[in-house]
Enzyme design. Sequence first.
Site, PDB file in Angstrom:
ATOM      1  N   ASP A  12       5.038   8.603  -9.237  1.00  0.00           N
ATOM      2  CA  ASP A  12       3.795   8.357  -8.510  1.00  0.00           C
ATOM      3  C   ASP A  12       2.981   9.631  -8.493  1.00  0.00           C
ATOM      4  OD1 ASP A  12       1.917   6.799  -7.206  1.00  0.00           O
ATOM      5  OD2 ASP A  12       2.827   7.001  -5.230  1.00  0.00           O
ATOM      6  N   GLY A  13       1.676   9.463  -8.404  1.00  0.00           N
ATOM      7  CA  GLY A  13       0.761  10.584  -8.285  1.00  0.00           C
ATOM      8  C   GLY A  13      -0.140  10.356  -7.088  1.00  0.00           C
ATOM      9  N   GLU A  45      -0.572  10.893 -11.871  1.00  0.00           N
ATOM     10  CA  GLU A  45       0.232   9.741 -12.302  1.00  0.00           C
ATOM     11  C   GLU A  45       0.846  10.017 -13.676  1.00  0.00           C
ATOM     12  OE1 GLU A  45       1.010   7.078 -10.587  1.00  0.00           O
ATOM     13  OE2 GLU A  45      -0.564   6.746  -9.115  1.00  0.00           O
ATOM     14  N   ASP A  72       3.317   2.730 -10.604  1.00  0.00           N
ATOM     15  CA  ASP A  72       2.309   1.854 -10.005  1.00  0.00           C
ATOM     16  C   ASP A  72       0.921   2.121 -10.598  1.00  0.00           C
ATOM     17  OD1 ASP A  72       1.528   4.226  -8.792  1.00  0.00           O
ATOM     18  OD2 ASP A  72       1.997   3.581  -6.759  1.00  0.00           O
ATOM     19  N   HIS A  93       2.765   0.869  -2.739  1.00  0.00           N
ATOM     20  CA  HIS A  93       2.689   0.645  -1.290  1.00  0.00           C
ATOM     21  C   HIS A  93       3.116  -0.768  -0.919  1.00  0.00           C
ATOM     22  CE1 HIS A  93       0.692   4.502  -1.259  1.00  0.00           C
ATOM     23  NE2 HIS A  93      -0.128   4.037  -2.175  1.00  0.00           N
ATOM     24  N   ASP A 151       5.864   8.351  -3.667  1.00  0.00           N
ATOM     25  CA  ASP A 151       4.591   8.529  -2.971  1.00  0.00           C
ATOM     26  C   ASP A 151       4.724   9.622  -1.910  1.00  0.00           C
ATOM     27  OD1 ASP A 151       1.814   7.630  -2.239  1.00  0.00           O
ATOM     28  OD2 ASP A 151       2.834   7.237  -0.343  1.00  0.00           O
TER      29      ASP A 151
END
Length: 156
Positions: free
Chosen positions: A7-8, A45, A68, A118, A128
Amino acid sequence: MIRIFTDGAAQGNPGPGGYGVVMKYKDAVKELSEGFRLTTNNRMELLAVIKGLEAIKKDGIPITIYSDSKYVVEAVEKGWIWGWQKKNFAKKANADLWQRYIPLHQKLKPKFVWIRGHAGHPENERCDYLAVKAAQSYTLLVDQWYEQNKNNSAAE
C-alpha cells in the site's frame, strides 16, 4: 509461494508520503516501510511493489502481489507498461519507477491481485498503517526524481 501485500499513502497529493509492505513466505513475515517528504500516492503504491520485489532473495518461487492500487495492478495485468516502454514512457508519470519495476517483473514474473482498500483485509490494513505511519515520521527521505521533475512530469 511468496505473498506480497502493498500500500502507498500521501498526505496531500503531492505531499508527505510513504509505503508499506507485508511479505509472507511459509511461516516468515517481513514488513517494510519508508516515508518521503514530497511525493504522490501513485508513486508510493508502485514503490511498495518495487521494494517488496527487491527484497526477495531467491529466484524461482511463485510470487503474488496484493495491491489496492488499480493504477499499478491494471498497468501490469493489462500490459499497459509494455506500450509505455515502447514509447520510452513519453509523457508518463512515474517513468523512473516503471523503468525500475520492469526488470524485476521480467526476472520474477509476479502475478497481481487487486483487493479493495479500507475493506478490512488484515494485511492491507497493516500496509496502510505502515504507509501512513512512515509518511508521518520525523525522518522523511527525499523522493529525488519526483522533486527534480515535478514541474515537468505528467500529471498523477
